[in-house]
Design an enzyme around this catalytic site. Structure first.
Site, PDB file in Angstrom:
ATOM      1  N   SER A 104      13.895  83.317  -1.491  1.00 13.59           N
ATOM      2  CA  SER A 104      14.029  82.230  -0.640  1.00 13.59           C
ATOM      3  C   SER A 104      15.350  82.041  -0.123  1.00 13.59           C
ATOM      4  O   SER A 104      16.315  81.652  -0.850  1.00 13.59           O
ATOM      5  CB  SER A 104      13.574  80.929  -1.448  1.00 13.59           C
ATOM      6  OG  SER A 104      13.807  79.952  -0.680  1.00 13.59           O
TER       7      SER A 104
ATOM      8  N   MET B 228      11.114  73.006   6.575  1.00 12.85           N
ATOM      9  CA  MET B 228      10.745  71.543   5.988  1.00 12.85           C
ATOM     10  C   MET B 228      11.066  70.645   7.218  1.00 12.85           C
ATOM     11  O   MET B 228      12.041  70.694   7.900  1.00 12.85           O
ATOM     12  CB  MET B 228      11.646  71.048   4.791  1.00 12.85           C
ATOM     13  CG  MET B 228      11.541  72.157   3.475  1.00 12.85           C
ATOM     14  SD  MET B 228      12.383  71.646   2.272  1.00 12.85           S
ATOM     15  CE  MET B 228      12.404  72.926   1.174  1.00 12.85           C
TER      16      MET B 228
ATOM     17  N   MET C 231       2.720  76.026  -6.231  1.00 13.17           N
ATOM     18  CA  MET C 231       4.093  75.433  -6.417  1.00 13.17           C
ATOM     19  C   MET C 231       4.269  75.008  -7.735  1.00 13.17           C
ATOM     20  O   MET C 231       3.275  74.432  -8.422  1.00 13.17           O
ATOM     21  CB  MET C 231       4.330  74.185  -5.507  1.00 13.17           C
ATOM     22  CG  MET C 231       4.467  74.688  -3.891  1.00 13.17           C
ATOM     23  SD  MET C 231       5.759  75.532  -3.655  1.00 13.17           S
ATOM     24  CE  MET C 231       7.028  74.635  -4.298  1.00 13.17           C
TER      25      MET C 231
ATOM     26  N   ASP D 260      11.836  78.934   4.241  1.00 14.84           N
ATOM     27  CA  ASP D 260      11.384  77.587   3.835  1.00 14.84           C
ATOM     28  C   ASP D 260      11.553  76.458   4.771  1.00 14.84           C
ATOM     29  O   ASP D 260      12.748  76.182   5.210  1.00 14.84           O
ATOM     30  CB  ASP D 260      11.839  76.868   2.517  1.00 14.84           C
ATOM     31  CG  ASP D 260      11.397  77.520   1.230  1.00 14.84           C
ATOM     32  OD1 ASP D 260      10.092  77.479   1.068  1.00 14.84           O
ATOM     33  OD2 ASP D 260      12.178  78.109   0.689  1.00 14.84           O
TER      34      ASP D 260
ATOM     35  N   ASP E 125       6.073  79.671  -6.509  1.00 10.89           N
ATOM     36  CA  ASP E 125       7.281  79.324  -5.995  1.00 10.89           C
ATOM     37  C   ASP E 125       8.043  78.134  -6.513  1.00 10.89           C
ATOM     38  O   ASP E 125       7.228  77.013  -6.708  1.00 10.89           O
ATOM     39  CB  ASP E 125       7.056  79.110  -4.491  1.00 10.89           C
ATOM     40  CG  ASP E 125       8.222  78.641  -3.492  1.00 10.89           C
ATOM     41  OD1 ASP E 125       9.423  78.652  -4.022  1.00 10.89           O
ATOM     42  OD2 ASP E 125       8.200  78.315  -2.415  1.00 10.89           O
TER      43      ASP E 125
ATOM     44  N   HIS F 253      11.633  84.938   2.339  1.00  9.80           N
ATOM     45  CA  HIS F 253      10.732  83.655   2.061  1.00  9.80           C
ATOM     46  C   HIS F 253      11.653  82.627   2.822  1.00  9.80           C
ATOM     47  O   HIS F 253      12.635  82.251   2.461  1.00  9.80           O
ATOM     48  CB  HIS F 253      10.539  83.250   0.620  1.00  9.80           C
ATOM     49  CG  HIS F 253       9.832  82.230   0.351  1.00  9.80           C
ATOM     50  ND1 HIS F 253       8.339  82.053   0.374  1.00  9.80           N
ATOM     51  CD2 HIS F 253      10.012  80.907   0.221  1.00  9.80           C
ATOM     52  CE1 HIS F 253       7.851  80.875   0.175  1.00  9.80           C
ATOM     53  NE2 HIS F 253       8.912  80.035   0.048  1.00  9.80           N
TER      54      HIS F 253
ATOM     55  N   HIS G  84       6.895  79.589   4.851  1.00  4.30           N
ATOM     56  CA  HIS G  84       6.423  78.400   4.104  1.00  4.30           C
ATOM     57  C   HIS G  84       6.408  77.056   4.685  1.00  4.30           C
ATOM     58  O   HIS G  84       7.640  76.701   4.852  1.00  4.30           O
ATOM     59  CB  HIS G  84       7.072  78.741   2.434  1.00  4.30           C
ATOM     60  CG  HIS G  84       6.543  77.551   1.576  1.00  4.30           C
ATOM     61  ND1 HIS G  84       7.055  77.103   0.435  1.00  4.30           N
ATOM     62  CD2 HIS G  84       5.502  76.407   1.624  1.00  4.30           C
ATOM     63  CE1 HIS G  84       6.521  76.139  -0.207  1.00  4.30           C
ATOM     64  NE2 HIS G  84       5.501  75.968   0.720  1.00  4.30           N
TER      65      HIS G  84
HETATM   66  C1  DX5 Z   1      10.952  74.612  -2.695  1.00  3.79           C
HETATM   67  C2  DX5 Z   1      10.899  75.553  -1.719  1.00  3.79           C
HETATM   68  C3  DX5 Z   1      11.268  77.017  -2.752  1.00  3.79           C
HETATM   69  C4  DX5 Z   1      12.593  76.825  -3.148  1.00  3.79           C
HETATM   70  C5  DX5 Z   1      12.698  77.683  -4.395  1.00  3.79           C
HETATM   71  O1  DX5 Z   1      10.322  73.474  -2.116  1.00  3.79           O
HETATM   72  O2  DX5 Z   1       9.849  75.842  -1.394  1.00  3.79           O
HETATM   73  O3  DX5 Z   1      10.914  78.147  -2.024  1.00  3.79           O
HETATM   74  O4  DX5 Z   1      13.567  77.542  -2.326  1.00  3.79           O
HETATM   75  O5  DX5 Z   1      14.044  77.538  -4.935  1.00  3.79           O
HETATM   76  P1  DX5 Z   1      14.383  77.619  -6.472  1.00  3.79           P
HETATM   77  O6  DX5 Z   1      13.748  79.432  -6.657  1.00  3.79           O
HETATM   78  O7  DX5 Z   1      15.695  77.631  -6.580  1.00  3.79           O
HETATM   79  O8  DX5 Z   1      13.453  76.871  -7.296  1.00  3.79           O
HETATM   80 ZN    ZN Z   2       8.904  78.059  -0.570  1.00  2.78          ZN
END
Ligand code: DX5
Ligand code: ZN
Length: 220
Positions: free
Chosen positions: A8, A37, A145, A35, A180, A33, A66
């Protein structure tokens, strides 16, 4: 099946993103990956379509997008055109607005597939995996998740990872089951023992002093 490792980039240095992507690729990452948001579905804002399009130009690795956003339908086409290879949307995001949940989720899956890319759905920690039953035959991937989405660096929740077992038992054999949140070499083992076939890891990889070793250790 060998495990698909998807680092990620949330934990990468955004001012050196291209280099940080090249580094994980060099050390054996399978996917990247991304992310996304929106500050509504989750209490954080990260990156959007233009950044995904720029990443597409510097890598041939599959982009695993994602979407942690309120209105995934609106953004399928922009992300597909930006070069996403896999798009994951959240069950809970659709549930919040839908008047016909099953129809709307099936529409989203079909819309993603219409671009010739992989369709995936994610469930947050409090969501029962049974809600996924009507879609398991249509999906390419399910993302479980193991933290509340929104931030990297949180603690892995084992009770969420147990949902993998239900999905494994009820899904076609070729469905990719991705986890994840809080993945490191120890929690990776737990997830793969339950049947996970893809692991996302952000802080464990990017905050490591030895990224090559970190990626290798996720494979067990
Ligand atoms: C969280 C994200 C993840 C995040 C995971 O909402 O979807 O992809 O980057 O981070 P780690 O591996 O540090 O938990
Ligand atoms: Zn993610």
């Amino acid at each position: 099946m060998s495990i698909i490792i998807s680092p990620s980039i949330l934990s990468a240095d955004f001012a050196n993103l291209g280099q940080d992507i090249k580094t994980v690729e060099k050390y054996g990452a399978d996917w990247i990956h991304v992310d996304v948001m929106d500050g509504h579905f989750v209490p954080n804002i990260t990156i959007g379509v233009p950044v995904a399009a720029s990443i597409r130009k510097i890598t041939n690795s599959p982009l695993d997008v994602h979407l942690m956003i309120d209105n995934p339908y609106k953004f399928i086409e922009p992300f597909a055109k930006a070069g996403a290879d896999i798009i994951t949307f959240h069950y809970e995001a659709v549930k919040a607005y839908s008047m016909d949940l099953e129809r709307d989720i099936k529409d989203l899956i079909e819309k993603i597939k219409s671009f010739g890319i992989k369709a995936s759905i994610s469930i947050k920690p409090k969501t029962d995996p049974q809600v996924l039953q009507p879609y398991l035959n249509m999906l390419d991937m399910v993302l479980v998740m193991t933290v509340e989405p929104g931030f990297g660096g949180q603690k892995f929740m084992d009770e969420c990872a147990k949902k993998i077992k239900f999905i494994k038992q009820n899904a076609p054999q070729n469905l990719i089951i991705q986890v994840d949140g809080g993945i490191n070499s120890d929690t990776a083992k737990i997830c793969t023992s339950y049947g996970a076939t893809s692991l996302v890891a952000g802080s464990y990889i990017y905050k490591s002093d030895n990224i090559e070793q970190a990626i290798k250790s996720l494979r067990g």
